[in-house]
Design an enzyme around this catalytic site. Sequence first.
Site, short mmCIF file in Angstrom:
data_model
loop_
_atom_site.label_atom_id
_atom_site.label_comp_id
_atom_site.label_asym_id
_atom_site.label_seq_id
_atom_site.Cartn_x
_atom_site.Cartn_y
_atom_site.Cartn_z
N ALA A 109 0.75 -1.29 0.08
CA ALA A 109 0.15 -0.30 -0.14
C ALA A 109 0.79 1.24 -0.02
O ALA A 109 0.12 2.25 -0.48
CB ALA A 109 -0.78 -0.30 1.25
N LYS A 110 2.26 1.27 0.53
CA LYS A 110 2.54 2.34 0.47
C LYS A 110 1.92 4.03 1.09
O LYS A 110 2.37 4.50 0.67
CB LYS A 110 3.46 2.85 -0.98
CG LYS A 110 4.52 1.39 -1.77
CD LYS A 110 4.88 2.15 -2.76
CE LYS A 110 5.82 1.06 -3.44
NZ LYS A 110 5.03 -0.13 -4.08
N ARG A 111 1.89 3.64 2.33
CA ARG A 111 0.99 4.62 2.90
C ARG A 111 2.14 5.46 3.80
O ARG A 111 2.92 5.19 4.01
CB ARG A 111 0.00 3.89 4.10
CG ARG A 111 -1.09 2.87 3.42
CD ARG A 111 -2.11 3.88 2.45
NE ARG A 111 -2.63 3.35 1.81
CZ ARG A 111 -4.07 3.41 0.55
NH1 ARG A 111 -2.45 3.47 -0.30
NH2 ARG A 111 -4.64 2.59 0.00
#
Length: 293
Positions: A109-111
Amino acid sequence: MPDNATSASSADAGRASFGSRLVAATKQRGRLCAGIDPHPSLLRDWGLTVDAAGVETFTRICVEAFAGTVALVKPQVAFYEAYGSKGFAILERALADLADGGALTLADAKRGDIGSTMAAYADAWLSDGSPLAVDAVTVSPYLGFGSLEPALSLAEDTGRGVFVLAATSNPEGRSVQDAVIDRDGASVALSQDIVDRAAGRNAPHISAGDECGPVGVVVGATLDRAPRLDELNGPILMPGVGAQGAGPEDVDRLAGDCARLALPNISRGILRHGPNPEALARAVADAAGEYPA
């Protein structure tokens, strides 16, 4: 190393730490991380429609092939988010089915954000009871490593993990990740600083007897060189293997003495064998055999 270590928190009753579960899974199934990336071009290659129905069929076939065979499975969240609530419903079912089959799940998700927004992202992916709860999630530290605190703390509290982007394989990342910063009077590359801060978070867990800490890093397998990883004591996700050109020798070269915790991520190199689940399962077995624990 920066003094950013915190006390190790206890995981929820009944759940072993993420590091312990990951080590156990790789010993049983190998170190491969298989990606589920329902990209429109792959949907077409599989003879599927480029819509939520096609994504659902694609995902179901991948889950059937991966759930019982792969240590770590990484769905790319963006390809589900593109279809709104229907896409997230497909992802929720896939995460549950993968867990039922014994695979650990990593949401790509690379949040990354600050304050209450980062806390909300952490709750979505790392809190018990969330329909999107996974074993680990990818996060971006480029608003400052400290901005990740809500995710780092919640992962520790719930026995889950995070993978922090450090030295990615995309060429655009070099101008930022290779930038040199001043740290306590010494010059250090930003990517190395991120790895060192992740190591600091893992240190209490290692002192407490864990074989692997909950904070991993992402290091591209196509890089010429990697940050120093020998003190990380956490997992290393290594994308770029397979279709992007990297192989076992690159993983071993970059990971060095940490290879036992290096998790090569292969997506397209395996998914091109679909839509037949048996062919996918064979491709997974062949790839996993190249990366034993």
